[in-house]
Enzyme design. Structure first.
Site: not given
Length: 294
Positions: A109, A135, A140, A46, A164
């Site tokens: 999404y 992750y 987000r 990111t 993560k």
């Protein structure tokens, strides 16, 4: 064996003023990180603006960083996508380049079910032989990878070895570590939670802060490993104001600004990300001065 222990940097992707990737500066940032004691480089995550890199750019940046690092420290490539097939493509190509591991963000999404996440990650893992770090960053992606799902993947997919965790939910992270039974390497995905997550069995951080303070971030983890928990806590708390400033606007807007303030010429951001608001930039500069970076 863990891919790395300690502080891994989620490295930015520097840009020229025309928006193209600045490979010369990328090389300088890699050398700065290695000299600063960073334990691993995580490229095209990111923070590296992977979502606005073309597939060609994405792979070229991974290739460049891998070659520049030259096995001095591990390189972990961000190759996740909300398309399973795209993630497989990026992952298999990254493996050919000689990276040491992969970081796979949860599909964004689409908001896959937990069963869908198991299938998604299992298919990607089957396409490569590299160790994989999941992750989880629901703020987000809109998709929370539940502890039961991470534990199942770690126990049933041989090369899924770590996670993560950036959910900011300590209770969830504690449950994950209880369910995983020592079969998952846990990394903090939030710089403000390095010590709390390591106290639950974590082995390090994948860090934004490391971009501008590699030695200091490494030292937080090193002191913990050495059993000096008090020192580790003190270092964590000392960095807190700076960490808050680094996230007062969406990452990587502030960290790129910080690097530019330090003269590192990280350049502009890819749209739709834009420059910091003046009040936030002033807050960041003040925090950097107080921390001793300017």
């Amino acid at each position: 064996m863990a891919i790395f222990k300690g502080a891994g940097v989620a490295i930015v992707t520097p840009m020229h003023e025309d928006g193209t990737v600045n490979y010369e500066k990328m090389g300088e940032l890699v050398e700065m990180q290695i000299a600063g004691g960073t334990d691993a480089i995580i490229v095209c995550g990111t923070t590296g603006e992977s979502s606005t890199l073309s597939h060609e750019e994405h792979l070229d940046v991974i290739r460049y960083v891998t070659e520049k690092t030259a096995k001095r420290i591990p390189v972990i490539a961000g190759t996740g996508s909300n398309s399973t097939e795209t993630a497989i493509y990026l992952s298999t190509e990254a493996e050919k380049m000689g990276v040491d591991g992969l970081l796979l963000v949860s599909p964004y999404y689409n908001k896959a079910t937990q069963n869908g996440l198991k299938q998604h990650y299992s298919k990607i893992a089957a396409s490569v032989s590299l160790p994989i770090i999941l992750y989880n960053v629901p703020s987000r992606t809109g998709c929370n990878v539940l502890p039961e799902t991470v534990a199942w993947l770690a126990k049933n997919v041989e090369n899924i070895v770590g996670v993560k965790e950036a959910s900011a939910n300590i209770e969830q992270i504690a449950k994950l570590m209880s369910l995983a039974g020592g079969q998952v390497d846990l990394y903090s995905g939030n710089d403000a939670e390095i010590v709390p997550i390591m106290s639950l069995g974590g082995i390090g951080v994948i860090s934004v802060l490391s971009n501008i303070a590699p030695r200091q971030t490494h030292d937080i983890t090193e002191a913990f490993f050495e059993g000096d928990i008090k020192k580790s806590c003190e270092l964590q708390l000392r960095a807190l104001d700076l960490i808050e400033a680094l996230f007062c606007e969406v990452n990587p807007i502030p960290v790129k600004k910080a690097l530019n303030l330090m003269g590192m010429e990280a350049g502009p951001l890819r749209a739709p990300l834009f420059e910091m608001e003046e009040t936030n930039a002033a807050r960041l500069e003040k925090a950097m001065k107080e921390y001793g970076l300017l």
